[in-house]
Design an enzyme around this catalytic site. Structure first.
Site, PDB file in Angstrom:
ATOM      1  N   GLU A 102       0.846  -1.081   0.049  1.00  0.00           N
ATOM      2  CA  GLU A 102       0.067   0.076   0.153  1.00  0.00           C
ATOM      3  C   GLU A 102       0.836   1.372   0.121  1.00  0.00           C
ATOM      4  O   GLU A 102       1.984   1.285   0.636  1.00  0.00           O
ATOM      5  CB  GLU A 102      -0.848   0.243   1.272  1.00  0.00           C
ATOM      6  CG  GLU A 102      -1.984  -1.142   1.373  1.00  0.00           C
ATOM      7  CD  GLU A 102      -2.569  -1.195   2.818  1.00  0.00           C
ATOM      8  OE1 GLU A 102      -3.429  -1.987   2.905  1.00  0.00           O
ATOM      9  OE2 GLU A 102      -2.292  -0.273   3.652  1.00  0.00           O
ATOM     10  N   CYS A 115       3.260   8.024   1.861  1.00  0.00           N
ATOM     11  CA  CYS A 115       3.870   7.076   2.708  1.00  0.00           C
ATOM     12  C   CYS A 115       3.964   6.008   1.933  1.00  0.00           C
ATOM     13  O   CYS A 115       2.920   5.349   1.221  1.00  0.00           O
ATOM     14  CB  CYS A 115       2.647   6.921   3.774  1.00  0.00           C
ATOM     15  SG  CYS A 115       3.080   5.508   4.857  1.00  0.00           S
ATOM     16  N   CYS A 122       5.686  -8.333   6.432  1.00  0.00           N
ATOM     17  CA  CYS A 122       6.755  -7.839   7.593  1.00  0.00           C
ATOM     18  C   CYS A 122       7.200  -8.979   8.432  1.00  0.00           C
ATOM     19  O   CYS A 122       6.340  -9.839   8.853  1.00  0.00           O
ATOM     20  CB  CYS A 122       6.234  -6.876   8.358  1.00  0.00           C
ATOM     21  SG  CYS A 122       7.581  -6.003   9.687  1.00  0.00           S
ATOM     22  N   CYS A 126       5.253  -7.986  15.455  1.00  0.00           N
ATOM     23  CA  CYS A 126       4.854  -7.501  16.481  1.00  0.00           C
ATOM     24  C   CYS A 126       3.320  -8.129  16.772  1.00  0.00           C
ATOM     25  O   CYS A 126       2.370  -8.122  15.620  1.00  0.00           O
ATOM     26  CB  CYS A 126       4.627  -6.029  16.117  1.00  0.00           C
ATOM     27  SG  CYS A 126       6.297  -5.258  15.780  1.00  0.00           S
ATOM     28  N   CYS A 129       0.017  -6.791  15.316  1.00  0.00           N
ATOM     29  CA  CYS A 129      -0.146  -6.067  14.092  1.00  0.00           C
ATOM     30  C   CYS A 129      -0.613  -7.010  12.950  1.00  0.00           C
ATOM     31  O   CYS A 129       0.071  -8.259  13.204  1.00  0.00           O
ATOM     32  CB  CYS A 129       1.339  -5.442  13.747  1.00  0.00           C
ATOM     33  SG  CYS A 129       1.582  -5.111  12.024  1.00  0.00           S
ATOM     34  N   SER A 211      11.603   5.000   8.940  1.00  0.00           N
ATOM     35  CA  SER A 211      11.199   4.649  10.231  1.00  0.00           C
ATOM     36  C   SER A 211      11.828   3.167  10.413  1.00  0.00           C
ATOM     37  O   SER A 211      11.958   2.395   9.497  1.00  0.00           O
ATOM     38  CB  SER A 211       9.621   4.460  10.116  1.00  0.00           C
ATOM     39  OG  SER A 211       9.210   3.486   9.661  1.00  0.00           O
ATOM     40  N   SER A 234      10.118   3.741  16.000  1.00  0.00           N
ATOM     41  CA  SER A 234       8.688   3.248  16.534  1.00  0.00           C
ATOM     42  C   SER A 234       8.953   2.735  17.942  1.00  0.00           C
ATOM     43  O   SER A 234       9.291   1.343  18.058  1.00  0.00           O
ATOM     44  CB  SER A 234       8.077   2.391  15.785  1.00  0.00           C
ATOM     45  OG  SER A 234       7.911   2.753  14.353  1.00  0.00           O
ATOM     46  N   ASN A 314      -6.985   4.046  16.476  1.00  0.00           N
ATOM     47  CA  ASN A 314      -8.361   4.074  16.018  1.00  0.00           C
ATOM     48  C   ASN A 314      -8.977   3.041  16.928  1.00  0.00           C
ATOM     49  O   ASN A 314      -8.677   1.861  16.702  1.00  0.00           O
ATOM     50  CB  ASN A 314      -8.313   3.637  14.465  1.00  0.00           C
ATOM     51  CG  ASN A 314      -9.710   4.017  13.856  1.00  0.00           C
ATOM     52  OD1 ASN A 314     -10.555   4.666  14.393  1.00  0.00           O
ATOM     53  ND2 ASN A 314      -9.671   3.589  12.843  1.00  0.00           N
ATOM     54  N   CYS A 357      -1.339   5.432   8.110  1.00  0.00           N
ATOM     55  CA  CYS A 357       0.180   5.703   7.481  1.00  0.00           C
ATOM     56  C   CYS A 357       1.219   5.498   8.356  1.00  0.00           C
ATOM     57  O   CYS A 357       1.680   6.335   9.160  1.00  0.00           O
ATOM     58  CB  CYS A 357       0.163   6.996   6.608  1.00  0.00           C
ATOM     59  SG  CYS A 357       2.058   7.170   5.910  1.00  0.00           S
TER      60      CYS A 357
HETATM   61  S1  SF4 Z   1       4.158  -3.024  13.421  1.00  0.00           S
HETATM   62 FE1  SF4 Z   1       5.584  -2.697  12.118  1.00  0.00          FE
HETATM   63  S2  SF4 Z   1       7.531  -3.604  12.380  1.00  0.00           S
HETATM   64 FE2  SF4 Z   1       5.863  -4.692  13.673  1.00  0.00          FE
HETATM   65  S3  SF4 Z   1       5.064  -6.181  12.492  1.00  0.00           S
HETATM   66 FE3  SF4 Z   1       4.096  -4.496  11.912  1.00  0.00          FE
HETATM   67  S4  SF4 Z   1       4.396  -3.518  10.062  1.00  0.00           S
HETATM   68 FE4  SF4 Z   1       6.181  -5.093  10.892  1.00  0.00          FE
END
Ligand code: SF4
Length: 365
Positions: A102, A115, A122, A126, A129, A211, A234, A314, A357
């Site tokens: 995206e 962005c 990824c 995390c 996520c 980032s 982050s 959100n 973003c």
């Molecule tokens: S928060 Fe960012 S670094 Fe962590 S798993 Fe999701 S996309 Fe990857």
């Protein structure tokens, strides 16, 4: 070193965007064309945002047909959503290997930011996520990264985005993926974005933000590039106990090492580091954590080396990861400000299309 198993196959064929200026001349010569064609092509690509050889009417047809070999398809728009009266546009792109990434274009009164994604999926895992839960599909090529900006630049130049004709001022690597885990292609893309026209897009290095969740050796490598790029860390927690849970890579590089690397980056580049902190209700939004964050930043020197960018989540009904209460958010801000830490609350642009973003776009799902 940071690689995780890759699921998707197929990288795209080499593209003009993958090549440095000297390599473009070599590629043109290898097609049996005179070297000056390289400059003509770059004038079309970076000067006029014309990425298809059939648009270059000043070149002979046979030359355009040969040059098409250096312009294989990179991105196919799978979905486009807009919000904020057309001033925010999010595009889902299908890329080779049947993965989707995206990019988000955001227009503000005095600037336009794009962005972009550096990986499909990824590998950082995390737990909050959705992208992280799916793992890494594959890293993007330089051309696939650049093409996201190229598309935005062309749309803006053509006046195809609400707000009239414009240009890209800022590029933030805060879409899908961990940019520093795809270091070489990301840096090649950055060099192309900031290279003056007609060999690049001529975007200010100060307008480019990278980032990271905290790949400490790669932050040191980025500092050694001696480019005035903005680094965004982050962080999301100022203590190892919580950050080990929120950001698994913290088990490898601790908060102290990460902030030391960020401080070094600020010292070397003279660029203020952005500390990204998503406020998650009852997880990381306590007053004591605001105080600890302020102490950790201040004890590394002059407080102006970093500023904290708080990100309101959100609200997601039923999820453990949800927005802080307004009063907790305000207390967090007050505690940082009282300690003399510059703090901003991130604009929630495009929230209704899930376009916050950032590494945090994923948090919104
Ligand atoms: S928060 Fe960012 S670094 Fe962590 S798993 Fe999701 S996309 Fe990857």
């Amino acid at each position: 070193m940071f690689d995780t198993p890759v699921r998707a196959g197929g990288k795209p064929a080499k593209h003009w965007f993958d090549l440095e200026p000297a390599a473009r001349i070599a590629a043109v010569s290898a097609l049996g064309l005179p070297a000056y064609r390289a400059r003509q092509v770059s004038n079309h690509v970076f000067g006029r945002y014309e990425y298809q050889p059939d648009q270059w009417s000043d070149l002979p047809l046979a030359a355009r047909e040969s040059l098409a070999n250096l312009f294989p398809p990179l991105l196919t728009a799978a979905q486009e959503l807009s919000a904020d009266r057309g001033m925010t546009v999010k595009t889902a792109w299908r890329i080779a290997g049947d993965a989707v990434v995206e990019s988000v274009l955001m227009r503000y009164p005095n600037r336009t930011t794009v962005c972009i994604s550096s990986q499909a999926g990824c590998g950082m895992a995390c737990p909050f996520c959705a992208t992280g839960q799916g793992g890494l599909q594959r890293s993007l090529s330089t051309a696939e990264i650049v093409a996201q900006v190229a598309d935005a630049a062309a749309k803006l130049a053509q006046g195809a985005v609400a707000g009239g004709p414009g240009q890209v001022n800022n590029v933030v690597f805060m879409g899908m993926g961990e940019p520093l885990a795809n270091y070489a292609p990301v840096m090649a893309a950055v060099r192309e974005l900031i290279r003056p026209k007609p060999d690049g897009f001529g975007i200010s290095a100060r307008g480019v933000t990278i980032s990271t969740v905290g790949l400490v050796p790669r932050i040191a490598a980025l500092a050694a590039e001696e480019l005035p790029l903005t680094l965004a860390v982050s962080l999301h927690a100022p203590d190892d106990e919580l950050r080990d849970e929120l950001i698994p890579v913290n088990q490898r590089w601790k908060v102290g090492e990460l902030l030391d690397a960020a401080w070094d980056y600020a010292r070397v580049t003279k660029r203020r580091v952005s500390i990204e902190y998503a406020l998650i209700r009852d997880i990381n939004d306590q007053q004591a954590r605001a105080d600890l964050l302020a102490r950790e930043l201040k004890r590394r020197g002059d407080w102006t080396w970093a500023h904290v960018n708080l990100i309101p989540l959100n609200p997601t009904p039923g999820s453990k990861w949800t927005a802080s209460r307004k009063r907790d958010q305000q207390t967090f801000i007050d505690r940082l400000e009282r300690a003399g830490i510059p703090v901003t609350l991130r604009d929630t642009r495009g929230r209704n299309i899930d376009a916050a973003c950032g590494q945090l776009a994923a948090l919104q799902r």
